[in-house]
Design a protein around this motif. Structure first.
Motif, mmCIF file in Angstrom:
data_model
loop_
_atom_site.group_PDB
_atom_site.id
_atom_site.type_symbol
_atom_site.label_atom_id
_atom_site.label_comp_id
_atom_site.label_asym_id
_atom_site.label_seq_id
_atom_site.Cartn_x
_atom_site.Cartn_y
_atom_site.Cartn_z
ATOM 1 N N GLN A 117 5.762 7.622 -11.047
ATOM 2 C CA GLN A 117 5.247 7.894 -12.380
ATOM 3 C C GLN A 117 5.994 7.122 -13.465
ATOM 4 N N THR A 142 1.598 3.179 -3.200
ATOM 5 C CA THR A 142 2.158 2.187 -4.117
ATOM 6 C C THR A 142 1.213 2.002 -5.301
ATOM 7 N N ARG A 143 1.762 2.094 -6.491
ATOM 8 C CA ARG A 143 0.973 1.911 -7.713
ATOM 9 C C ARG A 143 1.214 0.522 -8.272
ATOM 10 N N SER A 144 0.125 -0.160 -8.614
ATOM 11 C CA SER A 144 0.241 -1.514 -9.155
ATOM 12 C C SER A 144 0.402 -1.529 -10.669
ATOM 13 N N ASP A 145 0.129 -0.388 -11.324
ATOM 14 C CA ASP A 145 0.198 -0.356 -12.781
ATOM 15 C C ASP A 145 1.592 -0.028 -13.312
ATOM 16 N N ASP A 185 0.803 -1.226 0.000
ATOM 17 C CA ASP A 185 0.000 0.000 0.000
ATOM 18 C C ASP A 185 0.839 1.281 0.000
ATOM 19 N N ALA A 232 1.195 11.325 -5.797
ATOM 20 C CA ALA A 232 0.253 10.274 -6.183
ATOM 21 C C ALA A 232 0.938 8.924 -6.368
ATOM 22 N N GLY A 233 2.294 8.926 -6.368
ATOM 23 C CA GLY A 233 3.000 7.658 -6.528
ATOM 24 C C GLY A 233 4.096 7.754 -7.577
#
Length: 405
Positions: free
Chosen positions: A118, A98-101, A83, A115-116
């Motif tokens: 990039q 944490t970004r999963s994409d 997270d 936002a995380g």
């Protein structure tokens, strides 16, 4: 022309970090990376991550997510949890979602916003400073070409005992390492040359290297000390490793007290690390093909740990020449220059008490200048006397230690 009423919907974009005080205090992040807070007259129902618009009169209202614009910053990923992700930027740590994409891992250099992550810029972490690499090419400046040396043992007039002891402690162990090992003799790792400046310590070390066929590494304090953290120690490690790969090698530290002074409360941290690294290297290398020589005219300033058994526990003192030695040194110098007639060598030897060999050799340099000035290609009696007088003046000249303007 824009009227004043047209500015009523203008303000500053921000992103909600946290809401406290019964909903009346809002902590905010703005696109520049700064964080602040604002108190509202009425409780608000904002959630962390909401985009808001700050009015000029402390009004605050929700804004569409798509209007938020934030310049990404470069960071290094330190921790990645399902997270939350911890990144380091500018020496400080920040927590972002944490970004999963986007696939990234700890150690990656990334572009990030609140936002995380990039994008991934590099699989490796960026360095705050681009440190110069230390490799074998970094060692080359320390290798001295001993083939340039014209002097030999015979040039050390009056230092017969010094030369004999140096041969026993340095040249013989380098040439006959296998025989000494069979006997079971104790290894000689380090030899300390002590004595006043100009007594021939460096010259003798070079001559020994040439006579024994050894690679000669000459290191002075200012040359080896790096402004980058840890690089001095790395250079020293490389030097010792490089020396061990040679058939024979001498590592020579000129004025070692400048880099290995006593470790006490007032000592600089970098100096302490350098001494610790030298101790480790002296204890760690067992190659019989390497000898370490150091010079100093201030042995009392060297860290005592370096003088213990197995390190620089052998010492050779270079004395100032006595009257007979001075005459021998002057006659050796006379053989290197063009002279004519009888020269006042005995008289100068009588009058040069406490002179070092280097100061005595200066007489011939001054005498040559006088001869050339008078249009001659040979040194005569009067040039020799004039050279002694000029060298005496140079020797007596006070050294200005006042701060420069």
């Amino acid at each position: 022309m824009v009227s004043e009423e047209d500015f009523s919907g203008w303000g500053r974009l921000a992103r909600v970090r946290r809401v406290v005080g019964n909903g009346c205090r809002v902590y905010l992040d703005i696109p520049t990376g700064q964080t602040g807070w604002i108190d509202t007259s009425e409780p608000v129902d904002f959630k962390p991550g909401d985009t808001v618009l700050l009015g000029t009169n402390r009004e605050i209202e929700l804004a569409p997510e798509e209007v938020w614009s934030e310049d990404p910053w470069v960071a290094v990923v330190r921790i990645k949890n399902p997270d939350k992700t911890v990144v380091e930027s500018g020496g400080s740590a920040k927590v972002i979602p944490t970004r999963s994409d986007i696939e990234y891992h700890p150690g990656n250099t990334v572009e990030a916003t609140a936002a995380g992550v990039q994008s991934v810029l590099s699989e490796r972490p960026i360095k705050l400073f681009d440190l110069p690499e230390v490799d074998d090419s970094s060692i080359e400046p320390y290798i001295y070409d001993v083939s340039k040396i014209k002097e030999n043992y015979s040039d050390f007039a009056g230092l017969h005992e010094v030369i004999a002891r140096a041969k026993r402690l340095i040249e013989i162990p380098l040439r006959h390492a296998d025989e000494l090992a069979e006997i079971g003799a104790r290894r000689v790792k380090g030899v300390l040359f002590t004595g006043a400046p100009g007594t021939g310590k460096t010259m003798l070390a070079r001559i020994i290297a040439r006579e024994s066929g050894a690679t000669f590494y000459q290191i002075s304090g200012p040359e080896v000390v790096s402004k980058w953290h840890g690089q001095t120690e790395e250079i020293l490690r490389r030097l010792f490793a490089h020396a061990e790969s040679r058939e024979r090698a001498i590592i020579f530290f000129d004025e070692i007290d400048s880099i290995a002074s006593q470790r006490d409360e007032d000592a600089h941290e970098a100096s302490k690390r350098t001494v610790a690294q030298l101790l480790t290297l002296m204890d760690g290398f067992n190659a019989s093909n390497v000898m370490v020589i150091a010079t100093t005219n201030r042995p009392q300033d060297i860290d005592r740990a370096l003088l213990r058994p197995g390190r620089f526990d052998w010492e050779i003192t270079f004395p100032l020449p006595d009257r007979g030695d001075r005459e021998a040194i002057l006659r050796t110098g006379a053989q290197r220059v063009e002279t004519y007639g009888v020269l006042p060598i005995r008289e100068i030897a009588d009058r040069s008490d406490s002179w070092s060999p280097a100061e005595l050799m200066l007489i011939w340099a001054e005498a040559a200048l006088l001869a050339v000035t008078d249009g001659r290609r040979v040194i005569m009696w009067e040039d020799c006397v004039g050279g002694f007088e000029r060298a005496s003046t140079q020797r007596a000249r006070p050294i200005d230690v006042s701060p420069s303007n």
